[in-house]
Design a protein around this motif. Structure first.
Motif, PDB file in Angstrom:
ATOM      1  N   ALA A 131       0.822  -1.210   0.000  1.00 23.93           N
ATOM      2  CA  ALA A 131       0.000   0.000   0.000  1.00 23.93           C
ATOM      3  C   ALA A 131       0.855   1.257   0.000  1.00 23.93           C
ATOM      4  O   ALA A 131       0.556   2.233  -0.709  1.00 23.93           O
ATOM      5  CB  ALA A 131      -0.946  -0.003   1.195  1.00 23.93           C
ATOM      6  N   VAL A 132       1.913   1.261   0.772  1.00 27.28           N
ATOM      7  CA  VAL A 132       2.768   2.454   0.839  1.00 27.28           C
ATOM      8  C   VAL A 132       3.529   2.635  -0.475  1.00 27.28           C
ATOM      9  O   VAL A 132       3.672   3.761  -0.970  1.00 27.28           O
ATOM     10  CB  VAL A 132       3.732   2.364   2.037  1.00 27.28           C
ATOM     11  N   SER A 133       4.012   1.553  -1.079  1.00 28.43           N
ATOM     12  CA  SER A 133       4.678   1.657  -2.386  1.00 28.43           C
ATOM     13  C   SER A 133       3.732   2.234  -3.422  1.00 28.43           C
ATOM     14  O   SER A 133       4.108   3.113  -4.209  1.00 28.43           O
ATOM     15  CB  SER A 133       5.172   0.282  -2.841  1.00 28.43           C
ATOM     16  N   TYR A 134       2.502   1.755  -3.404  1.00 26.93           N
ATOM     17  CA  TYR A 134       1.501   2.247  -4.350  1.00 26.93           C
ATOM     18  C   TYR A 134       1.196   3.723  -4.099  1.00 26.93           C
ATOM     19  O   TYR A 134       1.141   4.529  -5.033  1.00 26.93           O
ATOM     20  CB  TYR A 134       0.239   1.414  -4.221  1.00 26.93           C
ATOM     21  N   ALA A 135       0.998   4.089  -2.838  1.00 33.95           N
ATOM     22  CA  ALA A 135       0.656   5.474  -2.496  1.00 33.95           C
ATOM     23  C   ALA A 135       1.749   6.446  -2.937  1.00 33.95           C
ATOM     24  O   ALA A 135       1.463   7.551  -3.408  1.00 33.95           O
ATOM     25  CB  ALA A 135       0.400   5.598  -0.996  1.00 33.95           C
ATOM     26  N   LYS A 136       2.997   6.057  -2.784  1.00 36.33           N
ATOM     27  CA  LYS A 136       4.111   6.917  -3.206  1.00 36.33           C
ATOM     28  C   LYS A 136       4.091   7.139  -4.718  1.00 36.33           C
ATOM     29  O   LYS A 136       4.282   8.265  -5.194  1.00 36.33           O
ATOM     30  CB  LYS A 136       5.448   6.284  -2.797  1.00 36.33           C
ATOM     31  N   GLU A 137       3.883   6.060  -5.468  1.00 36.20           N
ATOM     32  CA  GLU A 137       3.867   6.183  -6.933  1.00 36.20           C
ATOM     33  C   GLU A 137       2.712   7.062  -7.402  1.00 36.20           C
ATOM     34  O   GLU A 137       2.868   7.895  -8.309  1.00 36.20           O
ATOM     35  CB  GLU A 137       3.744   4.785  -7.558  1.00 36.20           C
ATOM     36  N   VAL A 138       1.538   6.886  -6.801  1.00 36.60           N
ATOM     37  CA  VAL A 138       0.368   7.658  -7.212  1.00 36.60           C
ATOM     38  C   VAL A 138       0.548   9.127  -6.840  1.00 36.60           C
ATOM     39  O   VAL A 138       0.129  10.019  -7.589  1.00 36.60           O
ATOM     40  CB  VAL A 138      -0.910   7.071  -6.586  1.00 36.60           C
ATOM     41  N   LYS A 139       1.174   9.392  -5.710  1.00 31.57           N
ATOM     42  CA  LYS A 139       1.424  10.785  -5.318  1.00 31.57           C
ATOM     43  C   LYS A 139       2.327  11.477  -6.343  1.00 31.57           C
ATOM     44  O   LYS A 139       2.101  12.635  -6.730  1.00 31.57           O
ATOM     45  CB  LYS A 139       2.078  10.824  -3.942  1.00 31.57           C
TER      46      LYS A 139
END
Length: 308
Positions: free
Chosen positions: A102-110
């Motif tokens: 989830a954190v890896s995904y959130a960073k990329e989307v940000k």
């Protein structure tokens, strides 16, 4: 807007992005771990919901079920994703790889959101791609760059909510909705959906189904961008249908300025020929609106308008 990203416009307030640069593995992992989360027994998820809510990292439902004309046929989890990576300890502990994925995904989307913001600000004339040849312009250029840097810094430090949605098969899908018609409160929403149809966008008073494109993002303009742009960008009204056969998973990432910020039309976009069209607002006024009235239509934004 030129980003090196393929864009398919759904309507003036919505588009689909492909070739956006986020690895497919990260996208696929996020959909997969969301499915595994909602496959867990509700008794286990209920414990995590309570812990997240008490920690301040989970946000309750956006709609007032007492006043809604229809109940939402969905299960969901809302997580506060800023500031990263400090959100990591507050993610659900199960599945055991949920936090990392989830954190890896959130960073990329940000990062993708910030690319879009840069292009939007440029389209509004707030970010200049300069080719200055006169030295007399250097001072003004430095001042502009400083001001532009401050604007971008606000978005870099801005809010990010991640909402995991699960829409189970419904025995009578014609009698309910996954989510009622609404516009999102923030600046932009980046939505990842699986291959099951359900999202619809209102276009010229008609509901248009957004065809899922594997690995793509649906990007919806939110209320804050409409206010910030003084109406140049229009937030999009959308809803979610359910079906009787298939589960549907989506992951929405809602981005805006920091929660404590005041949202207002950008002063540079206001003039005698383009007067201010919206009053100031903030996250607290949005929450008060949700508690006090019907939020199933675009009423919050309408309540902010100064002119018709």
């Amino acid at each position: 807007m030129s980003l090196g990203i393929d864009i398919k416009f759904v309507n003036v307030g919505s588009m689909q992005l492909v070739n956006h640069g986020i690895p497919y593995e990260i996208i696929n992992n996020m959909v997969g771990v969301s499915k595994r989360f909602f496959e867990m027994p509700y008794s286990e998820r209920e414990i995590m919901y309570s812990r997240l809510y008490l920690s301040g990292q989970a946000i309750p439902c956006s709609y007032n079920q007492r006043t809604d004309g229809v109940f939402c046929w969905r299960d969901f989890l809302k997580l506060v994703c800023q500031p990263l990576p400090d959100v990591l300890p507050h993610c659900p502990s199960s599945p055991n790889d949920f936090r990392t994925l989830a954190v890896s995904y959130a960073k990329e989307v940000k990062f993708l959101f910030l690319m879009l913001v840069d292009a939007i600000l440029e389209s509004l004339g707030l970010m200049n791609k300069r080719n200055v040849t006169q030295k007399d312009d250097d001072k003004d250029e430095d001042e502009d760059k400083e001001e532009e840097g401050e604007i971008l810094k606000e978005f870099e430090d801005g809010s990010q909510l991640m909402i995991l949605n699960c829409y189970p098969p419904c025995p009578q899908p014609d009698l309910t909705l996954g989510m009622p018609p609404h516009s999102d409160y923030g600046f932009l929403t980046l939505l990842l959906q699986d291959e099951v149809k359900g999202l619809q966008i209102q276009h010229q008073k008609n509901w248009v189904t957004v065809e899922p494109i594997p690995g793509s993002f649906v990007v919806n303009v939110g209320d804050h961008l409409e206010i910030f742009s003084n109406g140049r960008y229009k937030s999009v009204l959308h809803r979610v249908l359910v079906n009787s056969m298939n589960y549907r998973i989506s992951v929405a990432s809602l981005h805006s300025l920091p929660f404590k910020s005041t949202i207002q039309p950008c002063p540079k976009l206001i003039s005698q020929t383009n007067p201010r069209r919206y009053m100031d607002t903030n996250f607290s006024s949005f929450l008060e609106f949700l508690k006090s009235g019907d939020s199933t239509k675009k009423n919050f934004l309408e309540s902010r308008k100064l002119t018709s």
